[in-house]
Design a protein around this motif. Structure first.
Motif, PDB file in Angstrom:
ATOM      1  N   GLY A  26       0.818  -1.209   0.000  1.00 40.91           N
ATOM      2  CA  GLY A  26       0.000   0.000   0.000  1.00 40.91           C
ATOM      3  C   GLY A  26       0.849   1.256   0.000  1.00 40.91           C
ATOM      4  O   GLY A  26       0.562   2.220  -0.722  1.00 40.91           O
ATOM      5  N   ARG A  27       1.906   1.267   0.803  1.00 45.47           N
ATOM      6  CA  ARG A  27       2.786   2.440   0.858  1.00 45.47           C
ATOM      7  C   ARG A  27       3.489   2.656  -0.477  1.00 45.47           C
ATOM      8  O   ARG A  27       3.605   3.783  -0.963  1.00 45.47           O
ATOM      9  N   ILE A  28       3.963   1.583  -1.079  1.00 45.69           N
ATOM     10  CA  ILE A  28       4.616   1.696  -2.388  1.00 45.69           C
ATOM     11  C   ILE A  28       3.616   2.168  -3.439  1.00 45.69           C
ATOM     12  O   ILE A  28       3.928   3.011  -4.281  1.00 45.69           O
ATOM     13  N   SER A  29       2.400   1.656  -3.387  1.00 53.57           N
ATOM     14  CA  SER A  29       1.379   2.047  -4.361  1.00 53.57           C
ATOM     15  C   SER A  29       0.984   3.506  -4.208  1.00 53.57           C
ATOM     16  O   SER A  29       0.715   4.185  -5.205  1.00 53.57           O
ATOM     17  N   MET A  30       0.945   4.004  -2.971  1.00 54.47           N
ATOM     18  CA  MET A  30       0.639   5.424  -2.782  1.00 54.47           C
ATOM     19  C   MET A  30       1.713   6.292  -3.432  1.00 54.47           C
ATOM     20  O   MET A  30       1.407   7.296  -4.084  1.00 54.47           O
ATOM     21  N   LEU A  31       2.976   5.892  -3.282  1.00 54.87           N
ATOM     22  CA  LEU A  31       4.057   6.624  -3.949  1.00 54.87           C
ATOM     23  C   LEU A  31       3.951   6.497  -5.467  1.00 54.87           C
ATOM     24  O   LEU A  31       4.187   7.461  -6.200  1.00 54.87           O
ATOM     25  N   ALA A  32       3.587   5.311  -5.943  1.00 59.19           N
ATOM     26  CA  ALA A  32       3.492   5.082  -7.386  1.00 59.19           C
ATOM     27  C   ALA A  32       2.387   5.928  -8.016  1.00 59.19           C
ATOM     28  O   ALA A  32       2.590   6.540  -9.070  1.00 59.19           O
ATOM     29  N   VAL A  33       1.224   5.974  -7.387  1.00 56.74           N
ATOM     30  CA  VAL A  33       0.123   6.780  -7.929  1.00 56.74           C
ATOM     31  C   VAL A  33       0.504   8.256  -7.923  1.00 56.74           C
ATOM     32  O   VAL A  33       0.285   8.974  -8.907  1.00 56.74           O
ATOM     33  N   THR A  34       1.103   8.703  -6.832  1.00 55.51           N
ATOM     34  CA  THR A  34       1.525  10.104  -6.758  1.00 55.51           C
ATOM     35  C   THR A  34       2.544  10.420  -7.848  1.00 55.51           C
ATOM     36  O   THR A  34       2.425  11.432  -8.550  1.00 55.51           O
ATOM     37  N   GLY A  35       3.533   9.557  -8.011  1.00 54.76           N
ATOM     38  CA  GLY A  35       4.540   9.769  -9.048  1.00 54.76           C
ATOM     39  C   GLY A  35       3.947   9.754 -10.443  1.00 54.76           C
ATOM     40  O   GLY A  35       4.322  10.561 -11.304  1.00 54.76           O
ATOM     41  N   TYR A  36       3.022   8.850 -10.675  1.00 54.58           N
ATOM     42  CA  TYR A  36       2.373   8.774 -11.987  1.00 54.58           C
ATOM     43  C   TYR A  36       1.627  10.071 -12.280  1.00 54.58           C
ATOM     44  O   TYR A  36       1.756  10.649 -13.358  1.00 54.58           O
ATOM     45  N   LEU A  37       0.832  10.531 -11.320  1.00 54.91           N
ATOM     46  CA  LEU A  37       0.030  11.736 -11.540  1.00 54.91           C
ATOM     47  C   LEU A  37       0.894  12.983 -11.675  1.00 54.91           C
ATOM     48  O   LEU A  37       0.595  13.868 -12.482  1.00 54.91           O
ATOM     49  N   GLU A  69      13.203  16.455 -18.869  1.00 50.44           N
ATOM     50  CA  GLU A  69      12.019  17.030 -19.513  1.00 50.44           C
ATOM     51  C   GLU A  69      11.528  16.201 -20.694  1.00 50.44           C
ATOM     52  O   GLU A  69      10.345  16.223 -21.032  1.00 50.44           O
ATOM     53  N   ASP A  70      12.432  15.469 -21.342  1.00 46.24           N
ATOM     54  CA  ASP A  70      12.060  14.690 -22.524  1.00 46.24           C
ATOM     55  C   ASP A  70      11.556  13.287 -22.184  1.00 46.24           C
ATOM     56  O   ASP A  70      11.151  12.547 -23.081  1.00 46.24           O
ATOM     57  N   ILE A  71      11.593  12.923 -20.939  1.00 36.64           N
ATOM     58  CA  ILE A  71      11.137  11.588 -20.533  1.00 36.64           C
ATOM     59  C   ILE A  71       9.612  11.579 -20.532  1.00 36.64           C
ATOM     60  O   ILE A  71       8.977  12.446 -19.932  1.00 36.64           O
ATOM     61  N   PRO A  72       8.995  10.615 -21.196  1.00 37.34           N
ATOM     62  CA  PRO A  72       7.523  10.580 -21.229  1.00 37.34           C
ATOM     63  C   PRO A  72       6.935  10.215 -19.868  1.00 37.34           C
ATOM     64  O   PRO A  72       7.623   9.690 -18.991  1.00 37.34           O
ATOM     65  N   ALA A  73       5.665  10.495 -19.724  1.00 38.10           N
ATOM     66  CA  ALA A  73       4.963  10.173 -18.478  1.00 38.10           C
ATOM     67  C   ALA A  73       4.542   8.711 -18.479  1.00 38.10           C
ATOM     68  O   ALA A  73       4.538   8.036 -19.508  1.00 38.10           O
ATOM     69  N   GLY A  74       4.178   8.239 -17.316  1.00 39.10           N
ATOM     70  CA  GLY A  74       3.651   6.883 -17.192  1.00 39.10           C
ATOM     71  C   GLY A  74       4.720   5.821 -17.328  1.00 39.10           C
ATOM     72  O   GLY A  74       5.906   6.051 -17.100  1.00 39.10           O
TER      73      GLY A  74
END
Length: 200
Positions: free
Chosen positions: A70-81, A93-98
């Motif tokens: 759960g803790r890792i997933s919270m970081l993952a969702v935050t990082g993704y968004l 800056e040139d690195i794509p999202a997701g």
């Protein structure tokens, strides 16, 4: 008559040293986990088959794994968004999202250095975020990795507030696990843009 009484006494005392008949015992403790932290609406108690014949040690291990994921997933969702919203570290800056970021990072030397730094950070976090037996600090609950170093006011809360905050963390972690899974699925389906507005 005296000999008969003596013989009966000897037979009775011999029976005391004979092996006792024992029935088959179950090794399962059949512990009741329906009152544990995290059993709340809308699901209530759900063991998913993992808690069948489980004891407290197995439950604690599964709870620790659930908290960690759960803790890792919270970081993952935050990082993704955050990356989806267009925020990047300088030089990235040139690195794509997701999840398209992984092959893009692997394609350049700088990206490989970033991946190496991420790997070292994860190894360090894994080592640091566990019970430190050598510190002689007893964790307050399963998943308590403060190890006497981090407090942030936790010790000032009463027991009811601590329980409430632990339940919030547990459920936020559960939601984040579903959230990152949903983002992964929708990215593969190619419709993340219809779910998340660009640069929200």
């Amino acid at each position: 008559m005296m000999k008969l009484a003596l013989l009966a006494t000897l037979a009775g005392s011999a029976a005391a040293f004979a092996p006792a008949q024992t029935g088959a015992r179950s090794t399962a403790l059949n512990a009741d986990f329906s009152k544990e932290l995290g059993v709340q609406m809308p699901l209530g108690y759900f063991g998913g088959g993992f808690l069948k014949d489980a004891d407290q040690e197995r439950f604690d291990r599964l709870r620790e794994v659930e908290l960690k994921h759960g803790r890792i997933s919270m970081l993952a969702v935050t990082g993704y968004l955050v990356t989806y919203a267009g925020y990047r570290f300088p030089g990235a800056e040139d690195i794509p999202a997701g999840f398209a970021a992984w092959p893009a990072l692997y394609a350049t030397d700088d990206g490989k250095q970033v991946l190496a730094q991420m790997f070292l950070f994860l190894v360090t976090a894994e080592i640091a975020n566990r019970s430190a037996d050598w510190l002689d600090v007893e964790p307050e609950f399963v998943g308590d990795y403060r190890n006497g170093a981090l407090d942030f006011g936790w010790d000032k809360f009463d027991d009811a507030t601590k329980l409430k905050k632990r339940a919030i963390e547990l459920n936020n972690g559960r939601a984040a696990q579903m959230g990152i899974l949903g983002l992964m699925v929708h990215e593969k389906l190619g419709n993340v843009d219809s779910l998340l507005p660009p640069h929200f």
